[in-house]
Design a protein around this motif. Structure first.
Motif, PDB file in Angstrom:
ATOM      1  N   VAL A   1       8.776   2.542  -1.339  1.00 43.03           N
ATOM      2  CA  VAL A   1       9.075   1.476  -0.388  1.00 43.03           C
ATOM      3  C   VAL A   1       7.941   1.410   0.623  1.00 43.03           C
ATOM      4  CG1 VAL A   1      10.697   0.686   1.378  1.00 43.03           C
ATOM      5  CG2 VAL A   1      11.565   1.884  -0.653  1.00 43.03           C
ATOM      6  N   CYS A   2       7.427   0.217   0.840  1.00 42.88           N
ATOM      7  CA  CYS A   2       6.391   0.024   1.856  1.00 42.88           C
ATOM      8  C   CYS A   2       7.021  -0.710   3.031  1.00 42.88           C
ATOM      9  CB  CYS A   2       5.224  -0.774   1.285  1.00 42.88           C
ATOM     10  SG  CYS A   2       3.895  -0.984   2.485  1.00 42.88           S
ATOM     11  N   LEU A   3       7.005  -0.095   4.197  1.00 40.95           N
ATOM     12  CA  LEU A   3       7.590  -0.678   5.398  1.00 40.95           C
ATOM     13  C   LEU A   3       6.608  -1.648   6.055  1.00 40.95           C
ATOM     14  CD1 LEU A   3       9.234   2.555   6.878  1.00 40.95           C
ATOM     15  CD2 LEU A   3      10.207   0.890   5.282  1.00 40.95           C
ATOM     16  N   PRO A   4       7.098  -2.544   6.876  1.00 39.16           N
ATOM     17  CA  PRO A   4       6.217  -3.526   7.524  1.00 39.16           C
ATOM     18  C   PRO A   4       5.061  -2.908   8.311  1.00 39.16           C
ATOM     19  CG  PRO A   4       8.496  -4.176   7.814  1.00 39.16           C
ATOM     20  CD  PRO A   4       8.510  -2.796   7.184  1.00 39.16           C
ATOM     21  N   ASP A   5       5.242  -1.688   8.804  1.00 39.98           N
ATOM     22  CA  ASP A   5       4.158  -1.056   9.566  1.00 39.98           C
ATOM     23  C   ASP A   5       3.145  -0.332   8.672  1.00 39.98           C
ATOM     24  OD1 ASP A   5       5.405   1.304   8.763  1.00 39.98           O
ATOM     25  OD2 ASP A   5       5.869   1.995  10.789  1.00 39.98           O
ATOM     26  N   GLY A   6       3.325  -0.439   7.346  1.00 47.39           N
ATOM     27  CA  GLY A   6       2.403   0.192   6.402  1.00 47.39           C
ATOM     28  C   GLY A   6       2.834   1.566   5.931  1.00 47.39           C
ATOM     29  N   THR A   7       3.883   2.129   6.521  1.00 49.59           N
ATOM     30  CA  THR A   7       4.396   3.419   6.078  1.00 49.59           C
ATOM     31  C   THR A   7       4.919   3.289   4.650  1.00 49.59           C
ATOM     32  OG1 THR A   7       5.063   4.016   8.320  1.00 49.59           O
ATOM     33  CG2 THR A   7       6.138   5.214   6.526  1.00 49.59           C
ATOM     34  N   VAL A   8       4.552   4.233   3.787  1.00 47.21           N
ATOM     35  CA  VAL A   8       5.018   4.237   2.407  1.00 47.21           C
ATOM     36  C   VAL A   8       5.917   5.444   2.206  1.00 47.21           C
ATOM     37  CG1 VAL A   8       4.338   4.368  -0.024  1.00 47.21           C
ATOM     38  CG2 VAL A   8       2.949   3.048   1.594  1.00 47.21           C
ATOM     39  N   ILE A   9       7.102   5.197   1.679  1.00 44.57           N
ATOM     40  CA  ILE A   9       8.065   6.253   1.381  1.00 44.57           C
ATOM     41  C   ILE A   9       8.219   6.289  -0.136  1.00 44.57           C
ATOM     42  CG2 ILE A   9      10.464   7.006   1.646  1.00 44.57           C
ATOM     43  CD1 ILE A   9      10.435   5.381   4.333  1.00 44.57           C
ATOM     44  N   SER A  10       7.924   7.421  -0.749  1.00 49.66           N
ATOM     45  CA  SER A  10       7.980   7.534  -2.200  1.00 49.66           C
ATOM     46  C   SER A  10       8.704   8.796  -2.614  1.00 49.66           C
ATOM     47  CB  SER A  10       6.564   7.571  -2.784  1.00 49.66           C
ATOM     48  OG  SER A  10       5.874   6.388  -2.496  1.00 49.66           O
ATOM     49  N   VAL A  11       9.451   8.706  -3.706  1.00 47.31           N
ATOM     50  CA  VAL A  11      10.115   9.867  -4.299  1.00 47.31           C
ATOM     51  C   VAL A  11       9.995   9.775  -5.811  1.00 47.31           C
ATOM     52  CG1 VAL A  11      11.774  10.261  -2.428  1.00 47.31           C
ATOM     53  CG2 VAL A  11      12.380   8.730  -4.288  1.00 47.31           C
ATOM     54  N   GLY A  12      10.113  10.910  -6.466  1.00 48.15           N
ATOM     55  CA  GLY A  12      10.096  10.944  -7.922  1.00 48.15           C
ATOM     56  C   GLY A  12       8.718  10.652  -8.489  1.00 48.15           C
ATOM     57  N   ASP A  13       8.706   9.903  -9.580  1.00 51.90           N
ATOM     58  CA  ASP A  13       7.472   9.615 -10.307  1.00 51.90           C
ATOM     59  C   ASP A  13       6.775   8.353  -9.788  1.00 51.90           C
ATOM     60  OD1 ASP A  13       7.837  11.783 -12.208  1.00 51.90           O
ATOM     61  OD2 ASP A  13       9.451  10.579 -13.070  1.00 51.90           O
ATOM     62  N   ALA A  14       6.806   8.160  -8.493  1.00 53.66           N
ATOM     63  CA  ALA A  14       6.256   6.942  -7.900  1.00 53.66           C
ATOM     64  C   ALA A  14       4.740   6.834  -8.073  1.00 53.66           C
ATOM     65  CB  ALA A  14       6.625   6.858  -6.420  1.00 53.66           C
ATOM     66  N   ASP A  15       4.053   7.921  -8.374  1.00 50.49           N
ATOM     67  CA  ASP A  15       2.607   7.861  -8.587  1.00 50.49           C
ATOM     68  C   ASP A  15       2.254   7.505 -10.031  1.00 50.49           C
ATOM     69  OD1 ASP A  15       1.927   8.425  -5.958  1.00 50.49           O
ATOM     70  OD2 ASP A  15       1.925  10.591  -6.298  1.00 50.49           O
ATOM     71  N   ALA A  16       3.253   7.470 -10.922  1.00 54.58           N
ATOM     72  CA  ALA A  16       3.004   7.094 -12.313  1.00 54.58           C
ATOM     73  C   ALA A  16       2.715   5.595 -12.371  1.00 54.58           C
ATOM     74  CB  ALA A  16       4.215   7.440 -13.184  1.00 54.58           C
TER      75      ALA A  16
END
Length: 105
Positions: free
Chosen positions: A51-66
């Motif tokens: 999830v990318c928030l409006p302020d640019g913060t990215v929240i990732s879990v699991g295989d999100a880099d795949a």
């Protein structure tokens, strides 16, 4: 009555994303689309949420880099961008709403 608004912190969003991931990570229903060779070759056990928030913060879990093909889900943000640029009627005038009747290619 005026609507009340509450700011949601990035920590709360992170908790919600992690909860969704934990709840759904072992789901095994469905299958990869096989009519597009790339989609057929993706490991069906991969699962990630980012999830990318409006302020640019990215929240990732699991295989999100795949690397995932996003295929049809990409139509939603593309339509939003087009409607912001040209308006709903402008998009409808340019794209239309009727299926062509032609096979997928």
């Amino acid at each position: 009555m005026a609507a009340s608004h509450r700011n949601i912190s990035s920590a709360e969003i992170k908790t919600a994303v992690e909860h969704a991931y934990d709840k759904l990570r072992d789901t095994t229903g469905g299958k990869n689309a096989d009519y597009i060779p790339y989609l057929a070759s993706v490991d069906p056990k991969l699962f990630g949420i980012s999830v990318c928030l409006p302020d640019g913060t990215v929240i990732s879990v699991g295989d999100a880099d795949a690397t995932f093909g996003i295929e049809s889900v990409s139509k939603v943000p593309t339509a939003i961008l087009a409607m912001r640029e040209y308006g709903a009627m402008g998009v409808l005038d340019k794209v239309g709403a009727d299926a062509t009747g032609l096979p997928f290619n």
